[in-house]
Design a protein around this motif. Structure first.
Motif, short mmCIF file in Angstrom:
data_model
loop_
_atom_site.label_atom_id
_atom_site.label_comp_id
_atom_site.label_asym_id
_atom_site.label_seq_id
_atom_site.Cartn_x
_atom_site.Cartn_y
_atom_site.Cartn_z
N ALA A 1 -14.62 10.54 27.49
CA ALA A 1 -15.32 10.94 27.11
C ALA A 1 -15.20 11.07 25.16
CB ALA A 1 -14.83 12.62 27.55
N GLY A 2 -14.20 10.08 24.65
CA GLY A 2 -14.50 9.70 23.34
C GLY A 2 -13.01 10.69 22.60
N ARG A 3 -12.49 10.97 24.33
CA ARG A 3 -10.60 11.85 23.32
C ARG A 3 -9.95 10.79 22.93
NH1 ARG A 3 -12.17 16.06 27.60
NH2 ARG A 3 -11.64 14.06 29.21
N ALA A 4 -9.49 11.26 22.00
CA ALA A 4 -8.33 9.54 21.83
C ALA A 4 -6.67 10.42 21.66
CB ALA A 4 -8.88 9.38 19.94
N TYR A 5 -5.92 9.67 22.43
CA TYR A 5 -4.13 9.92 21.89
C TYR A 5 -4.25 9.05 21.45
CZ TYR A 5 -5.70 12.40 26.28
OH TYR A 5 -6.33 13.55 27.31
N VAL A 6 -3.24 9.05 20.09
CA VAL A 6 -2.21 8.58 19.54
C VAL A 6 -1.44 8.45 18.89
CG1 VAL A 6 -2.72 8.03 16.85
CG2 VAL A 6 -5.35 8.93 18.01
N GLY A 7 -0.57 7.80 19.21
CA GLY A 7 1.33 7.84 18.97
C GLY A 7 1.31 7.68 17.69
N SER A 8 2.65 7.20 17.32
CA SER A 8 3.80 6.98 15.80
C SER A 8 4.48 6.77 15.20
CB SER A 8 3.72 8.55 15.29
OG SER A 8 3.58 9.72 15.70
N PHE A 9 5.30 6.64 15.06
CA PHE A 9 6.43 5.60 14.60
C PHE A 9 7.50 6.56 14.80
CE2 PHE A 9 6.07 1.26 12.18
CZ PHE A 9 4.61 1.17 13.34
N GLY A 10 7.48 7.71 13.78
CA GLY A 10 8.68 8.99 13.70
C GLY A 10 9.36 8.73 13.30
N PHE A 11 9.85 7.34 12.23
CA PHE A 11 10.44 7.06 11.61
C PHE A 11 10.58 5.80 10.69
CE2 PHE A 11 11.68 5.13 15.33
CZ PHE A 11 12.54 4.09 14.99
N ASP A 12 11.12 5.71 10.04
CA ASP A 12 10.62 3.98 8.84
C ASP A 12 11.08 3.19 9.79
OD1 ASP A 12 10.19 2.38 7.17
OD2 ASP A 12 11.21 3.48 5.20
N LEU A 13 10.55 1.97 10.84
CA LEU A 13 11.22 1.39 11.41
C LEU A 13 11.26 0.68 10.38
CD1 LEU A 13 11.88 -0.09 14.01
CD2 LEU A 13 9.03 -0.40 13.80
N THR B 1 2.43 14.28 11.99
CA THR B 1 2.75 13.02 12.02
C THR B 1 3.90 13.05 11.13
OG1 THR B 1 1.53 11.57 11.66
CG2 THR B 1 1.60 11.94 13.76
N THR B 2 5.05 12.81 11.23
CA THR B 2 5.68 12.15 10.21
C THR B 2 5.97 10.99 9.40
OG1 THR B 2 7.67 11.79 12.60
CG2 THR B 2 7.47 14.17 12.00
N TRP B 3 5.31 9.55 10.19
CA TRP B 3 5.71 8.23 9.96
C TRP B 3 4.08 8.21 10.29
CZ3 TRP B 3 7.75 7.24 5.89
CH2 TRP B 3 8.21 5.67 5.02
N HIS B 4 4.58 6.27 10.39
CA HIS B 4 3.08 6.02 10.36
C HIS B 4 2.62 6.15 12.08
CE1 HIS B 4 3.70 3.74 6.68
NE2 HIS B 4 4.72 3.09 7.44
N LEU B 5 0.60 5.62 12.41
CA LEU B 5 0.20 5.89 13.32
C LEU B 5 0.61 5.00 14.02
CD1 LEU B 5 -2.63 7.88 12.91
CD2 LEU B 5 -0.60 8.67 13.44
N ASN B 6 0.30 4.68 15.29
CA ASN B 6 0.35 3.42 16.13
C ASN B 6 -0.69 2.81 16.63
OD1 ASN B 6 2.14 1.10 16.69
ND2 ASN B 6 3.47 2.86 18.13
N ASP B 7 -0.33 2.96 17.97
CA ASP B 7 -1.63 2.67 18.76
C ASP B 7 -2.58 3.51 19.20
OD1 ASP B 7 -2.94 1.01 20.41
OD2 ASP B 7 -1.68 0.17 21.66
N MET B 8 -3.87 3.85 19.98
CA MET B 8 -4.42 4.43 20.15
C MET B 8 -4.67 4.20 21.54
SD MET B 8 -7.91 6.13 18.50
CE MET B 8 -8.52 4.39 18.04
N ILE B 9 -5.26 4.88 23.18
CA ILE B 9 -6.19 4.44 23.71
C ILE B 9 -7.84 5.91 23.51
CG2 ILE B 9 -4.90 5.78 25.22
CD1 ILE B 9 -7.17 2.91 26.30
N VAL B 10 -8.72 5.64 23.67
CA VAL B 10 -9.76 6.39 23.89
C VAL B 10 -10.22 7.15 24.65
CG1 VAL B 10 -11.95 7.21 22.65
CG2 VAL B 10 -9.94 5.83 21.19
N ASP B 11 -10.78 8.01 25.53
CA ASP B 11 -11.41 8.04 27.08
C ASP B 11 -13.16 8.00 27.19
OD1 ASP B 11 -12.22 10.14 26.55
OD2 ASP B 11 -10.66 11.77 27.51
#
Length: 289
Positions: A105-117, A93-103
Motif C-alpha cells: 500500500a506504500g506504507r514505509a516502516y523506518v528504523g533508526s540507530f538511536g545513538f552514535d554507534l 528519531t534521535t540519530w541516523h535513520l537506518n533500514d526500511m521496508i515498504v508494503d
C-alpha cells in the motif's frame, strides 16, 4: 557446501538490497549512491543522496523511496529522476535513520540507530517510524535494541525486525491501517545484553542480526554481522540453513534473481565507518539457495 560467488565489487559499504524488475537495488553508504545491479554484474547509478542512503522501497505507482540517513528524511524519486522530500523524521528519531521496508500500500516502516554507534557512544534503544503513503509519520514502536532489517510475513499481517544489539528478532501484528501491536520475540539467539558499552554488547551476543528478507515459507534469511554468515531462521529461533561468507562479514541480504532463489549478500571486512568510508572493499556476493 553452498557455492558463494562474487557478482560485483569496488563498493564502500552496501546496504538495503531489494530485488525488483530484473535488478538488485542497493545503497552504497559512503559514495552516497543508490545503484541497480543486474545478474551479469552490470552496475548503474539510480540516485545520489548526499546525506547517505540506506533503506529502499517503492510506492504503488513505482516511485522509489530512499532513506536519507544523516538528515533523517525519506526521499522520493519522481518520474524525471529528481529527489524530493517524502517525510521528515528528524523530530521523531534521535540519530541516523537506518533500514526500511515498504508494503504494497506504500506504507514505509523506518528504523533508526538511536545513538552514535560509530563514535562508541553508550547504547540506547530506538524506534520504528511508520510513514503513510502521503508522507505523514508517527512512531509505531519504540524501545528496540537497534532496529535494523525488516520484512512482512503472513501476507503482510506480521512485521519482523532485527534487533541487532538485542540478540533477537522481534515481531509485531500489523493492522489494516499499518499500526503495530502485540510485540513478541519471534526468534531469540540468546540472553538480551544489559550493558550500554558497545564492545561488551558485541562480546556477549551469539549473533548480530542485521538485514533480513523473507523466504516463501515465512522463514527469514538474516545477515549475521559478526558471524560471516547468512542464516535461515524459523519462528522460534531454529536455524534451518546457513550460507558462509568466508572471511568477510555480511550485513544485508535479499532473495531475487530470475529464478527467485538467488541470495544476494552485501559483504565487507567490517562495518566501522572510519574503515569503510575511504576504501572500496565492499562486495556483492550471490548464492543459490
Amino acid at each position: 557446501m553452498t557455492n558463494v560467488q562474487e557478482l560485483a565489487d569496488g563498493f564502500s559499504y552496501l546496504e538495503g538490497p531489494r530485488w525488483r524488475n530484473g535488478k538488485l537495488y542497493v545503497s552504497d553508504f559512503y559514495t552516497h549512491q543508490v545503484l541497480a545491479i543486474d545478474e551479469s554484474g552490470k552496475v548503474e547509478l539510480v540516485a545520489t543522496v548526499p546525506e547517505q542512503p540506506s533503506g529502499l522501497g517503492w510506492l504503488p505507482d513505482g516511485r522509489l523511496l530512499i532513506v536519507s540517513m544523516r538528515d533523517r528524511r525519506v526521499l522520493r524519486q519522481e518520474e524525471d529522476g529528481s529527489l524530493t522530500e517524502h517525510a521528515d523524521l528528524s523530530e521523531l528519531t534521535t540519530w541516523h535513520l537506518n533500514d526500511m521496508i515498504v508494503d504494497e500500500a506504500g506504507r514505509a516502516y523506518v528504523g533508526s540507530f538511536g545513538f552514535d554507534l560509530m563514535s562508541g557512544a553508550p547504547v540506547q534503544t530506538a524506534n520504528i517510524v511508520l510513514v503513510q503513503p502521503d508522507g505523514s509519520a508517527e512512531v509505531a514502536a519504540d524501545d528496540l535494541a537497534f532496529p535494523n532489517g525488516m520484512d512482512l510475513l503472513d501476507n503482510g499481517g506480521t512485521l519482523v525486525v532485527s534487533e541487532s544489539f538485542g540478540n533477537r528478532l522481534s515481531s509485531f501484528n500489523v493492522d489494516s491501517s499499518g499500526e503495530l501491536s502485540a510485540r513478541q520475540d519471534w526468534a531469540s539467539f540468546g540472553p538480551e545484553p544489559t550493558s550500554e558499552d558497545i564492545a561488551e554488547v558485541l562480546e556477549s551476543v551469539s549473533a548480530v542480526p542485521d538485514g533480513l528478507c523473507r523466504d516463501e515459507d515465512d522463514t527469514v534469511w538474516v545477515a549475521d554481522a559478526i558471524g560471516q554468515r547468512v542464516v535461515r531462521v524459523a519462528k522460534g529461533g531454529e536455524i534451518v540453513d546457513q550460507v558462509s561468507t568466508g572471511d568477510l562479514n555480511v550485513f544485508a541480504c535479499a532473495l531475487g534473481g530470475s529464478d527467485g532463489r538467488t541470495l544476494f549478500m552485501c559483504a565487507a571486512p567490517t562495518f566501522a565507518e572510519h574503515e569503510r568510508r575511504d576504501t572500496r572493499e565492499g562486495v556483492l556476493l550471490t548464492a543459490k539457495v
